[in-house]
Scaffold this active site. Sequence first.
Site, mmCIF file in Angstrom:
data_model
loop_
_atom_site.group_PDB
_atom_site.id
_atom_site.type_symbol
_atom_site.label_atom_id
_atom_site.label_comp_id
_atom_site.label_asym_id
_atom_site.label_seq_id
_atom_site.Cartn_x
_atom_site.Cartn_y
_atom_site.Cartn_z
ATOM 1 N N ASN A 29 -93.215 56.657 23.389
ATOM 2 C CA ASN A 29 -94.466 56.298 22.725
ATOM 3 C C ASN A 29 -94.343 56.638 21.239
ATOM 4 O OD1 ASN A 29 -97.066 56.289 21.695
ATOM 5 N ND2 ASN A 29 -97.999 57.214 23.492
ATOM 6 N N CYS A 58 -102.750 55.491 17.888
ATOM 7 C CA CYS A 58 -101.838 54.444 18.365
ATOM 8 C C CYS A 58 -102.395 53.037 18.149
ATOM 9 C CB CYS A 58 -101.541 54.663 19.847
ATOM 10 S SG CYS A 58 -100.939 56.315 20.167
ATOM 11 N N HIS A 97 -99.554 48.352 23.067
ATOM 12 C CA HIS A 97 -99.070 49.681 22.698
ATOM 13 C C HIS A 97 -98.263 50.250 23.871
ATOM 14 C CE1 HIS A 97 -98.670 53.737 21.536
ATOM 15 N NE2 HIS A 97 -99.575 54.200 22.382
HETATM 16 O O1 UT7 Z 1 -100.496 56.807 23.016
HETATM 17 C C1 UT7 Z 1 -101.769 57.295 23.243
HETATM 18 C C2 UT7 Z 1 -102.218 56.966 24.564
HETATM 19 N N1 UT7 Z 1 -101.588 57.838 25.540
HETATM 20 C C3 UT7 Z 1 -101.532 57.440 26.797
HETATM 21 O O2 UT7 Z 1 -101.911 56.348 27.084
HETATM 22 C C4 UT7 Z 1 -101.065 58.410 27.851
HETATM 23 C C5 UT7 Z 1 -101.894 58.208 29.097
HETATM 24 N N2 UT7 Z 1 -101.544 59.113 30.166
HETATM 25 C C6 UT7 Z 1 -100.392 58.997 30.889
HETATM 26 O O3 UT7 Z 1 -99.585 58.137 30.589
HETATM 27 C C7 UT7 Z 1 -100.203 59.895 32.076
HETATM 28 O O4 UT7 Z 1 -101.396 60.551 32.369
HETATM 29 C C8 UT7 Z 1 -99.064 60.944 31.871
HETATM 30 C C9 UT7 Z 1 -97.718 60.259 31.873
HETATM 31 C C10 UT7 Z 1 -99.279 61.699 30.562
HETATM 32 C C11 UT7 Z 1 -99.075 61.968 33.026
HETATM 33 O O5 UT7 Z 1 -98.964 61.313 34.268
HETATM 34 P P1 UT7 Z 1 -99.903 61.755 35.481
HETATM 35 O O6 UT7 Z 1 -99.479 60.982 36.656
HETATM 36 O O7 UT7 Z 1 -101.331 61.586 35.002
HETATM 37 O O8 UT7 Z 1 -99.498 63.269 35.678
HETATM 38 P P2 UT7 Z 1 -100.403 64.575 35.587
HETATM 39 O O9 UT7 Z 1 -100.751 64.890 34.180
HETATM 40 O O10 UT7 Z 1 -101.526 64.424 36.551
HETATM 41 O O11 UT7 Z 1 -99.386 65.677 36.121
HETATM 42 C C12 UT7 Z 1 -98.890 65.643 37.421
HETATM 43 C C13 UT7 Z 1 -97.923 66.799 37.659
HETATM 44 C C14 UT7 Z 1 -98.460 68.173 37.290
HETATM 45 O O12 UT7 Z 1 -98.003 69.071 38.289
HETATM 46 P P3 UT7 Z 1 -98.982 69.551 39.470
HETATM 47 O O13 UT7 Z 1 -100.135 70.220 38.788
HETATM 48 O O14 UT7 Z 1 -99.383 68.288 40.184
HETATM 49 O O15 UT7 Z 1 -98.113 70.452 40.281
HETATM 50 C C15 UT7 Z 1 -97.744 68.484 35.999
HETATM 51 O O16 UT7 Z 1 -97.566 69.876 35.796
HETATM 52 O O17 UT7 Z 1 -96.719 66.616 36.903
HETATM 53 C C16 UT7 Z 1 -96.409 67.828 36.203
HETATM 54 N N3 UT7 Z 1 -95.744 67.478 34.965
HETATM 55 C C17 UT7 Z 1 -94.412 67.357 34.844
HETATM 56 N N4 UT7 Z 1 -93.407 67.517 35.727
HETATM 57 C C18 UT7 Z 1 -92.157 67.305 35.288
HETATM 58 C C19 UT7 Z 1 -96.323 67.203 33.765
HETATM 59 N N5 UT7 Z 1 -95.362 66.889 32.872
HETATM 60 C C20 UT7 Z 1 -94.166 66.982 33.525
HETATM 61 C C21 UT7 Z 1 -92.837 66.766 33.121
HETATM 62 N N6 UT7 Z 1 -91.870 66.932 34.042
HETATM 63 N N7 UT7 Z 1 -92.507 66.388 31.864
#
Ligand code: UT7
Length: 319
Positions: free
Chosen positions: A276, A109, A246
């Site tokens: 993204n 990215c 980004h």
């Molecule tokens: O472009 C390259 C750079 N990329 C980035 O900068 C991405 C950086 N990371 C992020 O933006 C965030 O970490 C995410 C948006 C990817 C994820 O957000 P988060 O607040 O860190 O969520 P998480 O991964 O900790 O997941 C939280 C919960 C999980 O459930 P449990 O284990 O807490 O029950 C996931 O299973 O959200 C669940 N989950 C979803 N639920 C509904 C993960 N994806 C989804 C989804 N819909 N699509």
Amino acid sequence: MKILATGSALPKKVVSNDDLAKMMDTSDEWIRTRTGIRTRHIATDETTTGIAVEAAKKAFQASKVSIDELDLIICATVSSDYIYPTLACEVQAALGAKRATAFDIGAGCSGFLFALATADAYFRTGRYKNALIMGAETLSKMMDWSDRSTCVLFGDGAGAAVVSAEGDQLLSMVQGSDGAGGMALKCKNRSVSNLFHQVAAEHYSYTEMNGPEVYKFAVRTVPNAVGEALEKADVKVDEVKLFLLHQANMRIIESVAKRLGQPLEKFPTNLQECGNISAASVPVLLDSVYKEGKICKGDKIVLAGFGAGLTWGACVIEW
Ligand code: UT7
């Protein structure tokens, strides 16, 4: 270096969070509150080359540079249509830019920032005058559509800029990499397999991301890189009109704004509509902001990218 013109292209199909929620266990509420994303453009009959060429043609028409004057084509991508030839060579062929040296850059990215830095370095040799730099991606084909934690985040698109050696808009450039952290965001290529070493038939690999790790990396690294770029340019943060970051997550952008002590209004976004789009996000955003008349001569703007590698880049431009 001077940016002469910009262009962008997005696939016609728009997929909303609600559309995705009908196909997998997710919701508009989760995607919007965690990321800010509402829709994304997804390629159907488009290709990476197709949207890259469309964006390039738009930038070219506006630049008034003739194809014969083009010395350099640099495409930032992780999702070209072929492993080889490169996307840049495909774009060169489609444009008929016979004089140009063309190659791709893979910096995730951060790719557009790396392409800009590379064009600037080539210009400094004195042997190159006009370059087409691009970020173009069809990330939808790199997604495991059964992995809701990644597939809802990404989209497809292309952005281009025609840049010239005649000018001194680029006040500073900062780039960095941390390969040791690279496995936080990855997509594996084929394994070594040949007559002498065979692996069982393998399936294509898809994007895998440790979201929280990449998130922490972004909120830590981007404000530092921007601060460093401002210091190198001898520009105060308050003098900056716009910060074009980004577009990965609204919460990352809010955190960077807070760390820099700047109002969120100075951070235009397109992640709500585009998701993204990796290397394409900064040039697509630059194109729309410029066309909306939000950048005028003399304005100081910051561009910043971060992502797979891990890599990051930030620069200060005086328009
Ligand atoms: O472009 C390259 C750079 N990329 C980035 O900068 C991405 C950086 N990371 C992020 O933006 C965030 O970490 C995410 C948006 C990817 C994820 O957000 P988060 O607040 O860190 O969520 P998480 O991964 O900790 O997941 C939280 C919960 C999980 O459930 P449990 O284990 O807490 O029950 C996931 O299973 O959200 C669940 N989950 C979803 N639920 C509904 C993960 N994806 C989804 C989804 N819909 N699509």
